[in-house]
Design a protein around this motif. Sequence first.
Motif, PDB file in Angstrom:
ATOM      1  N   ASN A  54      38.854 -38.519 -17.066  1.00 50.31           N
ATOM      2  CA  ASN A  54      38.390 -37.176 -16.190  1.00 50.31           C
ATOM      3  C   ASN A  54      39.421 -36.109 -16.678  1.00 50.31           C
ATOM      4  OD1 ASN A  54      40.809 -37.503 -14.735  1.00 50.31           O
ATOM      5  ND2 ASN A  54      39.853 -38.891 -13.178  1.00 50.31           N
ATOM      6  N   THR A  55      39.180 -34.718 -16.198  1.00 56.33           N
ATOM      7  CA  THR A  55      40.037 -33.852 -16.332  1.00 56.33           C
ATOM      8  C   THR A  55      41.434 -33.974 -16.406  1.00 56.33           C
ATOM      9  OG1 THR A  55      38.113 -32.382 -16.067  1.00 56.33           O
ATOM     10  CG2 THR A  55      40.142 -31.538 -16.199  1.00 56.33           C
ATOM     11  N   THR A  56      41.777 -34.784 -15.379  1.00 56.46           N
ATOM     12  CA  THR A  56      43.106 -34.757 -14.819  1.00 56.46           C
ATOM     13  C   THR A  56      43.981 -35.873 -15.717  1.00 56.46           C
ATOM     14  OG1 THR A  56      42.603 -34.705 -12.395  1.00 56.46           O
ATOM     15  CG2 THR A  56      44.535 -35.623 -12.937  1.00 56.46           C
ATOM     16  N   THR A  57      43.090 -36.750 -16.093  1.00 57.17           N
ATOM     17  CA  THR A  57      43.658 -37.782 -16.881  1.00 57.17           C
ATOM     18  C   THR A  57      43.455 -37.837 -18.444  1.00 57.17           C
ATOM     19  OG1 THR A  57      41.871 -39.295 -16.762  1.00 57.17           O
ATOM     20  CG2 THR A  57      43.430 -39.738 -15.148  1.00 57.17           C
ATOM     21  N   PHE A  58      42.756 -36.721 -19.011  1.00 58.33           N
ATOM     22  CA  PHE A  58      42.631 -36.608 -20.237  1.00 58.33           C
ATOM     23  C   PHE A  58      43.556 -36.416 -21.290  1.00 58.33           C
ATOM     24  CE2 PHE A  58      40.591 -34.341 -24.189  1.00 58.33           C
ATOM     25  CZ  PHE A  58      39.660 -35.089 -24.285  1.00 58.33           C
ATOM     26  N   TYR A  59      44.594 -35.740 -20.752  1.00 56.08           N
ATOM     27  CA  TYR A  59      46.013 -35.804 -21.510  1.00 56.08           C
ATOM     28  C   TYR A  59      46.666 -37.215 -21.841  1.00 56.08           C
ATOM     29  CZ  TYR A  59      46.335 -30.540 -21.435  1.00 56.08           C
ATOM     30  OH  TYR A  59      45.933 -29.310 -21.556  1.00 56.08           O
ATOM     31  N   ILE A  60      46.793 -37.856 -20.618  1.00 56.42           N
ATOM     32  CA  ILE A  60      47.144 -39.110 -20.558  1.00 56.42           C
ATOM     33  C   ILE A  60      46.345 -40.300 -21.464  1.00 56.42           C
ATOM     34  CG2 ILE A  60      47.879 -40.883 -19.256  1.00 56.42           C
ATOM     35  CD1 ILE A  60      49.593 -38.418 -18.779  1.00 56.42           C
ATOM     36  N   THR A  61      45.108 -40.092 -21.570  1.00 57.73           N
ATOM     37  CA  THR A  61      44.184 -40.834 -22.286  1.00 57.73           C
ATOM     38  C   THR A  61      44.764 -40.650 -23.829  1.00 57.73           C
ATOM     39  OG1 THR A  61      42.589 -40.845 -20.730  1.00 57.73           O
ATOM     40  CG2 THR A  61      42.127 -41.474 -22.949  1.00 57.73           C
ATOM     41  N   ASN A  62      44.515 -39.349 -24.157  1.00 60.03           N
ATOM     42  CA  ASN A  62      45.032 -38.976 -25.464  1.00 60.03           C
ATOM     43  C   ASN A  62      46.478 -39.567 -26.035  1.00 60.03           C
ATOM     44  OD1 ASN A  62      43.084 -36.837 -26.920  1.00 60.03           O
ATOM     45  ND2 ASN A  62      42.728 -36.805 -24.735  1.00 60.03           N
ATOM     46  N   LEU A  63      47.226 -39.234 -25.175  1.00 60.64           N
ATOM     47  CA  LEU A  63      48.773 -39.632 -25.147  1.00 60.64           C
ATOM     48  C   LEU A  63      48.819 -41.130 -25.509  1.00 60.64           C
ATOM     49  CD1 LEU A  63      51.799 -39.116 -25.450  1.00 60.64           C
ATOM     50  CD2 LEU A  63      51.943 -39.455 -23.075  1.00 60.64           C
ATOM     51  N   ALA A  64      48.204 -41.988 -24.721  1.00 63.51           N
ATOM     52  CA  ALA A  64      48.020 -43.256 -24.995  1.00 63.51           C
ATOM     53  C   ALA A  64      47.714 -43.591 -26.205  1.00 63.51           C
ATOM     54  CB  ALA A  64      47.346 -44.170 -23.818  1.00 63.51           C
ATOM     55  N   PHE A  65      46.441 -43.096 -26.702  1.00 67.98           N
ATOM     56  CA  PHE A  65      45.994 -43.245 -27.997  1.00 67.98           C
ATOM     57  C   PHE A  65      46.709 -43.088 -29.028  1.00 67.98           C
ATOM     58  CE2 PHE A  65      43.334 -41.770 -31.536  1.00 67.98           C
ATOM     59  CZ  PHE A  65      42.533 -43.202 -31.842  1.00 67.98           C
ATOM     60  N   ALA A  66      47.558 -41.867 -28.885  1.00 65.85           N
ATOM     61  CA  ALA A  66      48.561 -41.204 -30.114  1.00 65.85           C
ATOM     62  C   ALA A  66      49.674 -42.478 -30.032  1.00 65.85           C
ATOM     63  CB  ALA A  66      49.167 -40.062 -29.541  1.00 65.85           C
TER      64      ALA A  66
END
Length: 309
Positions: A54-66
């Motif tokens: 969701n909008t809140t976790t979008f940054y965290i998801t991208n960070l986990a992927f990086a």
Amino acid sequence: MEVTTMSPSPASPTEGDDVCETDVTSMAIDSVTLLICLCGLAGNGAVLCLLQRNTTTFYITNLAFANFSFLHFAVHSTLLDLLDELSCSTVVPLVFLRALFLLLLFSYNMGLCLLTAISIDECTSTLYPLWYRCRRPQRLSWVVCALLWALSIAVIVTVTSLCLSQEHEHCQVSLTTMYTLNLFLFAPAMVISSTVLLIKVKCGSQQQQPKRLNIVIFLVVLFFLLFALPLSLCNFLQQLGYITVSSQVVILLACIHSTINPFIYFLVGRCWRPCSVGSLRLSLRRVFEEPEENTAHSDDPAMDTAFPA
């Protein structure tokens, strides 16, 4: 494994040698790095699978992927180093090793950019809560992530084209510029926003406990400064000719940071239940989907029922 200084292994056997000498310390570092990377791949993979998008976790998801990408490339790099040590010769062409190192830098830079964006975003939400809730563009995080990915791709494509063209001076300039951006733009922005956030939380209401997300950001930024930033700092100083540091050590430290992030999420959001997929998912939800009204009671075990497993 520095791009501009890599050379075939000096331990290559000469004619008449039956057994070549192996660097035990180097092999030990590579073995520890490999083990840490495997743990980090499992942890970041769990975050990618269990964290609701969701909008809140979008940054965290991208960070986990990086972080997952960085550890993935680090595994390949470490395995090749081990093969070089065991065979006493260069197993793959030098150009492939350089390309692999640049992919490592790409995922590392992306993680740095995303962590900076996360720190600034949370600092903004704390300093200007009304604007953040009412007037902040709903898809701002999507746009910021897209721009950061585009910036990282553009930087690494430029560096790759210069470093693989046999132009040593151009490669050195491009790498120095990239490390300069990391050290004097993104890292300071991350530290300043995190410091402001910490001061704001400390000066806030004494009856209100800090949000779990704030605690996560403090810890992740702290571990980044301790373990991941040395990669940029040491390579920057090496490009300027001041020091020469083993790339194995700084990559090991960066791998520790990428590996420890998921465990910080799970520990801060722990719900004191038997370990299972449901409890891990609940831990993530307690950190990244924490309701504002529950913040003051974040340590109350009864609040676990607010998030059905």
